[in-house]
Design an enzyme around this catalytic site. Structure first.
Site, PDB file in Angstrom:
ATOM      1  N   LYS A  25      25.271 -15.516   2.743  1.00  0.00           N
ATOM      2  CA  LYS A  25      25.217 -14.056   2.886  1.00  0.00           C
ATOM      3  C   LYS A  25      26.568 -13.501   3.320  1.00  0.00           C
ATOM      4  O   LYS A  25      27.031 -12.488   2.804  1.00  0.00           O
ATOM      5  CB  LYS A  25      24.149 -13.664   3.914  1.00  0.00           C
ATOM      6  CG  LYS A  25      22.753 -13.608   3.389  1.00  0.00           C
ATOM      7  CD  LYS A  25      22.571 -12.450   2.407  1.00  0.00           C
ATOM      8  CE  LYS A  25      21.382 -12.699   1.514  1.00  0.00           C
ATOM      9  NZ  LYS A  25      21.611 -13.736   0.490  1.00  0.00           N
ATOM     10  N   GLU A  55      21.990 -20.381   4.237  1.00  0.00           N
ATOM     11  CA  GLU A  55      21.759 -19.014   3.765  1.00  0.00           C
ATOM     12  C   GLU A  55      22.635 -18.010   4.517  1.00  0.00           C
ATOM     13  O   GLU A  55      23.171 -17.069   3.927  1.00  0.00           O
ATOM     14  CB  GLU A  55      20.272 -18.662   3.924  1.00  0.00           C
ATOM     15  CG  GLU A  55      19.916 -17.197   3.746  1.00  0.00           C
ATOM     16  CD  GLU A  55      20.212 -16.639   2.359  1.00  0.00           C
ATOM     17  OE1 GLU A  55      20.062 -15.418   2.186  1.00  0.00           O
ATOM     18  OE2 GLU A  55      20.618 -17.404   1.448  1.00  0.00           O
ATOM     19  N   ASN A 107      -1.070   1.434   5.980  1.00  0.00           N
ATOM     20  CA  ASN A 107      -0.274   0.417   5.293  1.00  0.00           C
ATOM     21  C   ASN A 107       0.169  -0.594   6.340  1.00  0.00           C
ATOM     22  O   ASN A 107       0.799  -0.226   7.332  1.00  0.00           O
ATOM     23  CB  ASN A 107       0.947   1.071   4.630  1.00  0.00           C
ATOM     24  CG  ASN A 107       1.848   0.068   3.948  1.00  0.00           C
ATOM     25  OD1 ASN A 107       1.455  -1.068   3.712  1.00  0.00           O
ATOM     26  ND2 ASN A 107       3.063   0.484   3.627  1.00  0.00           N
ATOM     27  N   GLY A 108      -0.139  -1.884   6.138  1.00  0.00           N
ATOM     28  CA  GLY A 108       0.263  -2.893   7.112  1.00  0.00           C
ATOM     29  C   GLY A 108      -0.909  -3.759   7.532  1.00  0.00           C
ATOM     30  O   GLY A 108      -1.921  -3.858   6.838  1.00  0.00           O
ATOM     31  N   GLU A 154      28.961 -13.644   0.440  1.00  0.00           N
ATOM     32  CA  GLU A 154      28.611 -12.712  -0.639  1.00  0.00           C
ATOM     33  C   GLU A 154      29.084 -11.290  -0.370  1.00  0.00           C
ATOM     34  O   GLU A 154      29.633 -10.642  -1.263  1.00  0.00           O
ATOM     35  CB  GLU A 154      27.083 -12.680  -0.825  1.00  0.00           C
ATOM     36  CG  GLU A 154      26.495 -13.845  -1.575  1.00  0.00           C
ATOM     37  CD  GLU A 154      24.999 -13.682  -1.742  1.00  0.00           C
ATOM     38  OE1 GLU A 154      24.518 -13.808  -2.872  1.00  0.00           O
ATOM     39  OE2 GLU A 154      24.306 -13.433  -0.734  1.00  0.00           O
ATOM     40  N   CYS A 180       0.830  -1.193   0.000  1.00  0.00           N
ATOM     41  CA  CYS A 180       0.000   0.000   0.000  1.00  0.00           C
ATOM     42  C   CYS A 180       0.872   1.254   0.000  1.00  0.00           C
ATOM     43  O   CYS A 180       1.988   1.256   0.496  1.00  0.00           O
ATOM     44  CB  CYS A 180      -0.888   0.020   1.238  1.00  0.00           C
ATOM     45  SG  CYS A 180      -1.926  -1.435   1.424  1.00  0.00           S
ATOM     46  N   LYS A 187      22.775  -9.127  -9.945  1.00  0.00           N
ATOM     47  CA  LYS A 187      21.450  -9.313  -9.349  1.00  0.00           C
ATOM     48  C   LYS A 187      20.656 -10.388 -10.076  1.00  0.00           C
ATOM     49  O   LYS A 187      20.009 -11.223  -9.462  1.00  0.00           O
ATOM     50  CB  LYS A 187      20.683  -7.987  -9.381  1.00  0.00           C
ATOM     51  CG  LYS A 187      19.355  -8.039  -8.651  1.00  0.00           C
ATOM     52  CD  LYS A 187      19.573  -8.243  -7.166  1.00  0.00           C
ATOM     53  CE  LYS A 187      18.273  -8.321  -6.398  1.00  0.00           C
ATOM     54  NZ  LYS A 187      18.487  -8.775  -5.023  1.00  0.00           N
ATOM     55  N   TRP A 221      -3.469  -2.378  -1.428  1.00  0.00           N
ATOM     56  CA  TRP A 221      -3.370  -3.782  -1.834  1.00  0.00           C
ATOM     57  C   TRP A 221      -4.206  -4.570  -0.835  1.00  0.00           C
ATOM     58  O   TRP A 221      -3.922  -4.581   0.357  1.00  0.00           O
ATOM     59  CB  TRP A 221      -1.922  -4.255  -1.835  1.00  0.00           C
ATOM     60  CG  TRP A 221      -1.801  -5.619  -2.434  1.00  0.00           C
ATOM     61  CD1 TRP A 221      -1.999  -6.826  -1.820  1.00  0.00           C
ATOM     62  CD2 TRP A 221      -1.507  -5.939  -3.791  1.00  0.00           C
ATOM     63  NE1 TRP A 221      -1.838  -7.856  -2.705  1.00  0.00           N
ATOM     64  CE2 TRP A 221      -1.533  -7.342  -3.928  1.00  0.00           C
ATOM     65  CE3 TRP A 221      -1.213  -5.166  -4.917  1.00  0.00           C
ATOM     66  CZ2 TRP A 221      -1.276  -7.994  -5.129  1.00  0.00           C
ATOM     67  CZ3 TRP A 221      -0.961  -5.815  -6.113  1.00  0.00           C
ATOM     68  CH2 TRP A 221      -0.999  -7.205  -6.206  1.00  0.00           C
ATOM     69  N   ARG A 238       4.446  -0.148  -6.141  1.00  0.00           N
ATOM     70  CA  ARG A 238       4.245  -0.943  -4.939  1.00  0.00           C
ATOM     71  C   ARG A 238       3.108  -1.960  -5.110  1.00  0.00           C
ATOM     72  O   ARG A 238       2.983  -2.887  -4.329  1.00  0.00           O
ATOM     73  CB  ARG A 238       3.941  -0.023  -3.748  1.00  0.00           C
ATOM     74  CG  ARG A 238       5.060   0.951  -3.462  1.00  0.00           C
ATOM     75  CD  ARG A 238       4.610   2.060  -2.501  1.00  0.00           C
ATOM     76  NE  ARG A 238       4.462   1.588  -1.146  1.00  0.00           N
ATOM     77  CZ  ARG A 238       5.434   1.540  -0.248  1.00  0.00           C
ATOM     78  NH1 ARG A 238       6.650   1.922  -0.574  1.00  0.00           N
ATOM     79  NH2 ARG A 238       5.210   1.130   0.968  1.00  0.00           N
ATOM     80  N   HIS A 245      30.874 -35.350  11.753  1.00  0.00           N
ATOM     81  CA  HIS A 245      31.264 -36.125  10.580  1.00  0.00           C
ATOM     82  C   HIS A 245      32.229 -35.356   9.670  1.00  0.00           C
ATOM     83  O   HIS A 245      32.254 -35.588   8.463  1.00  0.00           O
ATOM     84  CB  HIS A 245      30.021 -36.550   9.791  1.00  0.00           C
ATOM     85  CG  HIS A 245      29.117 -37.466  10.546  1.00  0.00           C
ATOM     86  ND1 HIS A 245      29.482 -38.756  10.880  1.00  0.00           N
ATOM     87  CD2 HIS A 245      27.880 -37.277  11.069  1.00  0.00           C
ATOM     88  CE1 HIS A 245      28.497 -39.322  11.566  1.00  0.00           C
ATOM     89  NE2 HIS A 245      27.517 -38.451  11.690  1.00  0.00           N
TER      90      HIS A 245
END
Length: 608
Positions: free
Chosen positions: A484, A480, A98-99, A487, A2, A603, A74, A27, A503
């Site tokens: 990160k 992940e 918004n939210g 990266e 929103c 990207k 939205w 948005r 192991h």
């Protein structure tokens, strides 16, 4: 997501509100509206669909007020109809939002008992009625908002107008962004600097928990405790064509902090908030009962979202899942059964390896679902079904908010699969969706650990290698976390299932090795503690990411503990992603790395 705009102007503002809302169209939205003060009373115009419908409404029914708020919605609670469009108005107040207000049911029941009449299906309308009730009890507008905010649970940005107060606007944020624009005898509120760019380049960003009282010449900001707060005023480089960094040093930081909002928006696309049921935006062209196996394919961070989803589908829907790195699947010639389901995950929707995997699955006669952030992308266009994430533009090369939005989509789909196959009862669905609804608020609460992470990063930056451990859905998050860190800081890191420590990786442990253990207090927590004991016995420096119960139960030496909010165990990866991302970000900042554009990375990887 929103969009919000508010103007305390020197001339009629309705046209300006609409023009500013056009800059927020990126948005995503399905209805729009504006409200202005016409003399001393509130007037509102709303329309379903695109802004051109609102413009047509305004041409036929003019507004001339110099004070106004506007909104692109939205749909979350309630269908995308004019009745549910913002602003929501009572006798004395207009509000845009918004939210998500998580506790709107309880608030609505209380208000209805006291005689309030609701005109919409939205969570937002309870905000308007609550403020109205305070005003009728003699509160000033400022005191009414001050009393309101502690009663709301969830992530939100709000903007208010008040009948009879032509030189007043109040804004508030918790989780969702909100910025103040300073003009010459004018003042503005907006979801981001892009919305404010036509009017001013002088911007103040509200911090989480802030609320602000605006007139045309004065802006007073209060923090979450009600104390006057002094926030920096910045010059914005935003234009209608550019996504702005706001008051963050890097896009990566901004995008990490956008997650309460965008995960909430993505959640709202797939869940009926009022009923606490999964409500996919369209009917799937297959029956989960006819699917014998799911094949999930992705690259990089998206593949780890798929790894988490594997646990969810197998546990909640009892469906076998295979997950492949797309670059391997395309050449492995894996046997796939006609009529089964292939899910491909991609931020850009253009990843070459993932696109090739999608085409391979289609050629084998599988149903195909894509989870993408760009619904006009090639992968989206070539998929049988598209499940969009609503993360908005992600500029930083290292995926952050798209990862958690991918997880939200996959969580909703896994619950839908479990319900469709009869593995989950109505009560199970109600419980799981209730847990999903809490996730945006919990993500916002997780940022309380940011100062601790920033301090910890100074030590991590001195390391040559870092080990990440986790069990269950925390294992893919360990993968992940390691990715990160590699990266953006260029420090070597590896992620392992905690049970695999003995192991092989245990040979790496010594006094110089930081070991990040991701371990919410769940059914495998005690097993993870035993792995931590093995690390401590060898002098490893343990960094434990857990909740309050886990922190009290983990009696291990050599321990730095990051305490996250208490939550149900199933969907912890969406919340525990926050410290993982922040640790990588701050370590890279300490090391002086190019956070938004790490070396050698792109990207969207559109080549093999």
């Amino acid at each position: 997501m929103c969009g919000i705009i508010g103007i305390l102007g020197r001339g009629p503002v309705a046209g300006q509100l609409v023009e500013s809302l056009k800059r927020l169209e990126y948005r995503g939205y399905d209805s729009a509206g504006v409200a202005t003060l016409e003399g001393d009373h509130l007037e509102r115009r709303r329309a379903e669909g695109k802004l051109k419908n609102l413009e047509a409404r305004l041409r036929g029914d003019l507004l001339s007020g110099h004070t106004g708020i506007g909104h692109t919605r939205w749909a979350t609670h309630g269908k995308p109809t004019e009745r549910n469009a913002h602003p929501h108005v009572t006798d004395n107040v207009a509000v845009v939002h918004n939210g998500i207000i998580e506790n709107f049911r309880e608030l609505r029941a209380e208000l209805e008992q006291n005689g309030a009449n609701f005109a919409s299906e939205t969570d937002t309308e309870v905000v308007a009625h609550l403020v109205e009730s305070y005003l009728k009890h003699g509160y000033s507008p400022q005191d009414a908002v001050k009393a309101l905010l502690p009663r709301l649970r969830g992530a939100f940005a709000l903007a208010f107008l008040f009948k009879g107060h032509n030189d007043l606007m109040i804004g508030a944020r918790r989780g969702s962004p909100l910025a103040i624009g300073h003009g010459d005898g004018e003042m503005y509120l907006g979801s981001d600097a892009i919305a404010l760019a036509p009017f001013t380049d002088t911007i103040t960003y509200l911090e989480d928990g802030d609320w602000a009282v605006l007139t045309r010449t004065i802006c007073v900001i209060y923090d979450s405790k009600g104390a006057v707060a002094h926030r920096k005023t910045l010059k914005s480089g935003a234009s209608s064509l550019l996504v702005d960094k706001a008051n963050y040093r890097h896009f990566m930081a901004k995008e990490i902090h956008e997650q309460p909002e965008v995960v909430g928006q993505t959640l709202a696309r797939y869940v009926d908030m009022a009923a606490k049921r999964i409500a996919l935006p369209f009917e799937l062209p297959f029956d989960f009962n006819d699917i014998k196996r799911i094949s999930i394919t992705a690259c990089g961070t998206a593949s780890y979202a798929g790894h988490v989803a594997k646990y969810w589908f197998e546990r909640l829907a009892r469906m076998p899942v295979e997950i492949d790195v797309a670059s391997e699947l395309r050449y492995r010639e894996a046997p796939l059964r006609k009529g089964d389901l292939a899910i491909v995950i991609s931020q850009s929707g253009e990843t070459a390896d993932t696109l090739a995997a999608l085409r391979y699955a289609k050629a084998q006669g599988l149903h195909t679902v894509s989870v993408v952030n760009v619904p006009t992308s090639t992968i989206a266009r070539e998929s049988e079904t598209v499940l969009p994430t609503l993360a908005g533009p992600e500029i930083g090369v290292a995926s952050t908010k798209t990862f958690t939005c991918q997880l939200m989509v996959m969580a909703a789909l896994a619950v839908a699969a479990g319900k469709g196959r009869g593995e989950l009862s109505d009560l199970d669905e109600l419980k799981l969706v209730g847990e999903l609804i809490e996730v945006p608020r919990l993500i916002a609460a997780a940022f309380a650990i940011e100062p601790q992470i920033e301090k910890l990063a100074r030590d991590i930056a001195k390391s040559r290698a870092v080990l990440y451990l986790g069990r269950g859905t925390s294992f893919p998050l360990a993968l992940e976390g390691a990715l990160k860190l590699k990266e953006v800081s260029y420090i070597h890191a590896e992620g392992y299932a905690a049970g695999e420590l003995k192991h092989g990786p245990i040979a790496l442990i010594d006094e110089s090795m930081p070991v990040v253990v991701i371990a919410p207090y769940d059914r495998v927590f005690e097993k993870t503690v035993s792995n931590m004991q093995e690390v401590a016995a060898r002098g490893g420096n343990i960094i434990l990411m857990t909740d309050a119960t886990g922190a009290s139960e983990a009696t291990v030496d050599s321990l730095v503990t990051i305490v996250l909010p208490d939550m149900a165990a199933t969907f912890t990866p969406m919340v525990y992603a926050i410290p993982v991302q922040l640790l990588a970000y701050y370590t890279a900042v300490v090391m002086g790395a190019d956070v938004d554009q790490p070396r050698n990375l792109a990207k969207s990887v559109t080549v093999e």
